[in-house]
Design a protein around this motif. Structure first.
Motif, short mmCIF file in Angstrom:
data_model
loop_
_atom_site.label_atom_id
_atom_site.label_comp_id
_atom_site.label_asym_id
_atom_site.label_seq_id
_atom_site.Cartn_x
_atom_site.Cartn_y
_atom_site.Cartn_z
N LEU A 255 25.23 42.84 41.51
CA LEU A 255 26.55 42.45 40.70
C LEU A 255 26.66 43.04 39.39
CD1 LEU A 255 28.67 40.61 40.92
CD2 LEU A 255 27.19 38.64 39.59
N GLU A 256 25.58 43.46 38.77
CA GLU A 256 25.84 44.04 37.62
C GLU A 256 26.32 45.39 37.75
OE1 GLU A 256 26.10 44.73 33.53
OE2 GLU A 256 25.59 43.03 34.63
N LEU A 257 25.78 46.10 38.84
CA LEU A 257 26.13 47.44 39.21
C LEU A 257 27.70 47.52 39.45
CD1 LEU A 257 23.60 48.97 41.62
CD2 LEU A 257 24.10 49.82 39.43
N LEU A 258 28.33 46.38 40.28
CA LEU A 258 29.80 46.50 40.35
C LEU A 258 30.48 46.22 39.16
CD1 LEU A 258 29.40 44.16 43.51
CD2 LEU A 258 30.54 46.59 43.53
N ARG A 259 30.00 45.34 38.08
CA ARG A 259 30.56 44.98 36.90
C ARG A 259 30.41 46.45 36.07
NH1 ARG A 259 27.93 39.24 36.30
NH2 ARG A 259 29.85 38.02 36.73
N GLU A 260 29.56 47.30 36.19
CA GLU A 260 29.46 48.57 35.53
C GLU A 260 30.38 49.63 35.82
OE1 GLU A 260 25.57 49.45 35.41
OE2 GLU A 260 24.85 48.10 33.94
N ASP A 261 30.49 49.45 37.40
CA ASP A 261 31.32 50.52 38.08
C ASP A 261 31.97 49.66 39.25
OD1 ASP A 261 32.26 52.74 39.48
OD2 ASP A 261 30.37 53.59 39.81
N PRO A 262 33.54 49.42 39.25
CA PRO A 262 34.09 48.48 40.18
C PRO A 262 34.50 49.58 41.22
CG PRO A 262 35.02 48.32 37.88
CD PRO A 262 33.97 49.41 37.59
N SER A 263 34.30 50.75 41.40
CA SER A 263 34.46 51.83 42.21
C SER A 263 33.48 51.62 43.49
CB SER A 263 34.51 53.09 41.86
OG SER A 263 33.47 53.60 41.64
N LEU A 264 32.51 50.81 43.04
CA LEU A 264 31.57 50.46 44.26
C LEU A 264 32.03 49.55 45.18
CD1 LEU A 264 28.19 50.81 42.16
CD2 LEU A 264 29.11 52.65 43.71
N TRP A 265 32.98 48.77 44.73
CA TRP A 265 33.10 47.45 45.71
C TRP A 265 33.50 47.64 47.04
CZ3 TRP A 265 32.55 42.57 45.23
CH2 TRP A 265 32.41 42.06 43.96
N ALA A 266 34.05 48.88 47.71
CA ALA A 266 34.07 49.19 48.99
C ALA A 266 33.11 49.12 49.65
CB ALA A 266 35.03 50.46 49.11
N ALA A 267 32.00 49.99 48.86
CA ALA A 267 30.58 50.14 49.70
C ALA A 267 30.06 48.79 49.65
CB ALA A 267 29.89 51.13 48.78
N ALA A 268 30.13 47.81 48.57
CA ALA A 268 29.41 46.71 48.45
C ALA A 268 29.89 45.78 49.51
CB ALA A 268 29.84 46.01 46.95
N VAL A 269 30.93 45.88 49.87
CA VAL A 269 31.67 44.94 51.06
C VAL A 269 31.11 45.34 52.32
CG1 VAL A 269 33.66 44.40 52.61
CG2 VAL A 269 33.83 44.27 49.77
N ASP A 270 30.97 46.52 52.64
CA ASP A 270 30.27 47.10 53.94
C ASP A 270 28.79 46.57 53.91
OD1 ASP A 270 31.83 48.45 56.11
OD2 ASP A 270 32.46 49.45 54.25
N GLU A 271 28.32 46.74 52.78
CA GLU A 271 26.71 46.19 52.81
C GLU A 271 26.60 44.84 52.95
OE1 GLU A 271 22.28 46.57 51.90
OE2 GLU A 271 24.02 47.59 53.13
N LEU A 272 27.53 44.20 52.20
CA LEU A 272 27.47 42.71 52.55
C LEU A 272 27.87 42.11 53.92
CD1 LEU A 272 29.33 41.55 49.18
CD2 LEU A 272 26.89 40.74 49.89
N LEU A 273 28.90 42.91 54.44
CA LEU A 273 29.06 42.65 55.90
C LEU A 273 27.96 43.16 56.89
CD1 LEU A 273 32.54 44.49 55.92
CD2 LEU A 273 32.02 41.94 56.73
N ARG A 274 27.35 44.01 56.61
CA ARG A 274 25.94 44.30 57.21
C ARG A 274 24.88 43.31 56.86
NH1 ARG A 274 20.83 45.49 56.56
NH2 ARG A 274 21.15 45.53 54.45
N HIS A 275 24.55 42.88 55.68
CA HIS A 275 23.50 41.95 55.36
C HIS A 275 23.56 40.49 55.91
CE1 HIS A 275 20.72 40.04 52.15
NE2 HIS A 275 20.08 41.03 52.79
N LEU A 276 24.99 40.11 56.20
CA LEU A 276 25.13 38.70 56.45
C LEU A 276 25.68 38.76 58.03
CD1 LEU A 276 27.33 37.83 53.24
CD2 LEU A 276 24.85 37.11 53.87
N SER A 277 26.31 39.72 58.47
CA SER A 277 26.54 39.68 59.84
C SER A 277 26.91 38.08 60.33
CB SER A 277 25.53 40.19 60.69
OG SER A 277 25.36 41.64 60.33
N VAL A 278 28.06 37.70 59.83
CA VAL A 278 28.42 36.31 60.55
C VAL A 278 29.05 36.24 61.66
CG1 VAL A 278 28.86 35.60 57.85
CG2 VAL A 278 30.69 36.57 59.30
#
Length: 410
Positions: free
Chosen positions: A271-294
């Protein structure tokens, strides 16, 4: 008719079929048994509700093969279709949503929808999605803490976005929540699902007449005055396709947003990485999708011919389920898969499925999750769960995994 038990493939046979579906012991991880299944030749025999048996496909490469093979059938009318709920197969066989069709019929109907969800069209929706998320975040923060992140934010965001896309009036949020909860629950009977969808189709049927006379800038208007007017789709089929689009578009985001927010709170370094660099949000969403696979168990299939996998074969005529969470946590594809890493370079997860039936609305889903999370953490930097995570009620009976409620403070 109940088909005979699946024939033994080349590898992966177990002495007794595993009772399926399996519950998650942790909302942020797939069932623990998936790891053992991946090491058991790639296929595991399972007993699914209704007295049928089916194969569970677990490895990343095998899941992609099983979902993209020409012999992979999604047709719910097949006797071996491995439905996981009493009402699921009967309703799908009658209504024929495009996710339960095979080519060329599936291709024809999907083509009517795919243009609405291109990257360009979805990005044009970004300002509207931003506005919706900010309004709903303000609503959440106007309530006394603790407040429910699911009901007071995620559900309101997902319902508003999909209804605005379709052109459905936002008269009653709870109406859509009730319909999708019943129609998406594995525990619902055919009669209960039918009644819930009848209410939804009654609303959509009225909208079709209204938009034929007075079209707007929305998906239903374009379908009514395009394919329906040209005779390319029947009114009954159009009702079904609009219904599944509304249902799927609502449920995935409704469940992902609060679960992903908690996952980030569990990993403050990310979360701190995202606050420091908002350009990471798109990559974060894909990683969250993978991690959770709802949407783990939504890929229900029947093999119309033998489907060879890495170490086994799905026999012709057998039902199978390609487990998306098992694939997305395969260490051969994603090193240290249990670790949430938003800088992970490999993003070819299967959280949206794979092959011809890969989620048609995935671009909108990514945008909605990204904006909803970013706005939430911007407006509520002190966001935190108000109860221990282990006390959160799981939504295990739903076709899309999630949490029933998430009390939060800020």
């Amino acid at each position: 008719m109940t088909p005979s038990a699946p024939r033994t493939p080349a590898a992966g046979e177990s002495a007794e079929p595993v009772a399926f579906p399996l519950a998650r012991s942790c909302p942020f991880s797939p069932p623990e048994a998936y790891a053992a299944m991946r090491g058991n030749g790639g296929l595991t025999r399972a007993a699914v509700p209704g007295g049928k048996e089916a194969w569970l496909v677990t490895g990343f490469d095998d899941v992609r093969t099983a979902l993209s093979h020409p012999a992979s059938s999604s047709d719910a009318r097949h006797p071996a279709f491995p439905a996981l709920g009493d009402g699921e197969q009967a309703v799908a066989a009658e209504l024929r949503p495009f996710i339960r069709m095979d080519p060329p019929e599936h291709t024809r109907v999907r083509r009517m929808l795919v243009g609405e969800f291109t990257v360009r069209r979805v990005q044009a929706m970004r300002p509207a999605v931003e506005e919706i998320c900010r309004e709903q975040a303000d609503h959440l923060l106007s309530l006394p803490a603790p407040a429910d992140l699911v009901g007071e934010y995620a559900n309101r965001v997902s319902t508003t976005v999909i209804c605005r896309l379709l052109g459905v009036p936002m008269e009653d949020l709870e109406f859509f929540r009730r319909v999708t909860s019943v129609s998406g629950a594995r525990s619902s009977t055919a009669a209960e699902v039918g009644a819930a969808l009848s209410d939804l189709f009654g609303l959509i049927d009225r909208l079709i007449d209204e938009k034929a006379q007075d079209p707007g800038d929305d998906l239903i208007s374009r379908l009514v005055n395009g394919p329906l007017a040209r005779g390319e789709i029947t009114r009954t089929s159009l009702l079904s396709q609009i219904g599944i689009t509304l249902n799927a578009g609502h449920e995935t985001s409704r469940n992902m947003i609060p679960l992903a927010a908690l996952d980030l709170l569990r990993h403050p370094d990310q979360l701190e990485l995202l606050r420091e660099d908002p350009s990471l949000w798109a990559a974060a969403v894909d990683e969250l999708l993978r991690h959770l696979s709802v949407a783990d168990v939504i890929t229900l299939r029947v093999a119309t011919e033998d489907i060879p996998l890495e170490g086994a074969t799905i026999p012709a005529g057998d039902g199978y389920i390609a487990l998306l969470a098992a694939a997305d946590h395969d260490p051969r594809a994603f090193p240290e898969p249990e670790r949430l890493d938003i800088t992970r370079t490999r993003r070819n997860h299967v959280a949206f499925g794979y092959g011809a039936h890969q989620c048609v609305g995935q671009n909108l889903g990514r945008l909605e999750i990204e904006v909803a999370l970013r706005v939430l953490f911007e407006k509520a930097p002190g966001l935190r769960p108000a109860v221990p995570l282990e006390d959160l009620p799981l939504r295990s009976s739903s076709a899309i995994f999630g949490l029933e409620e998430v009390p939060v403070s800020w």
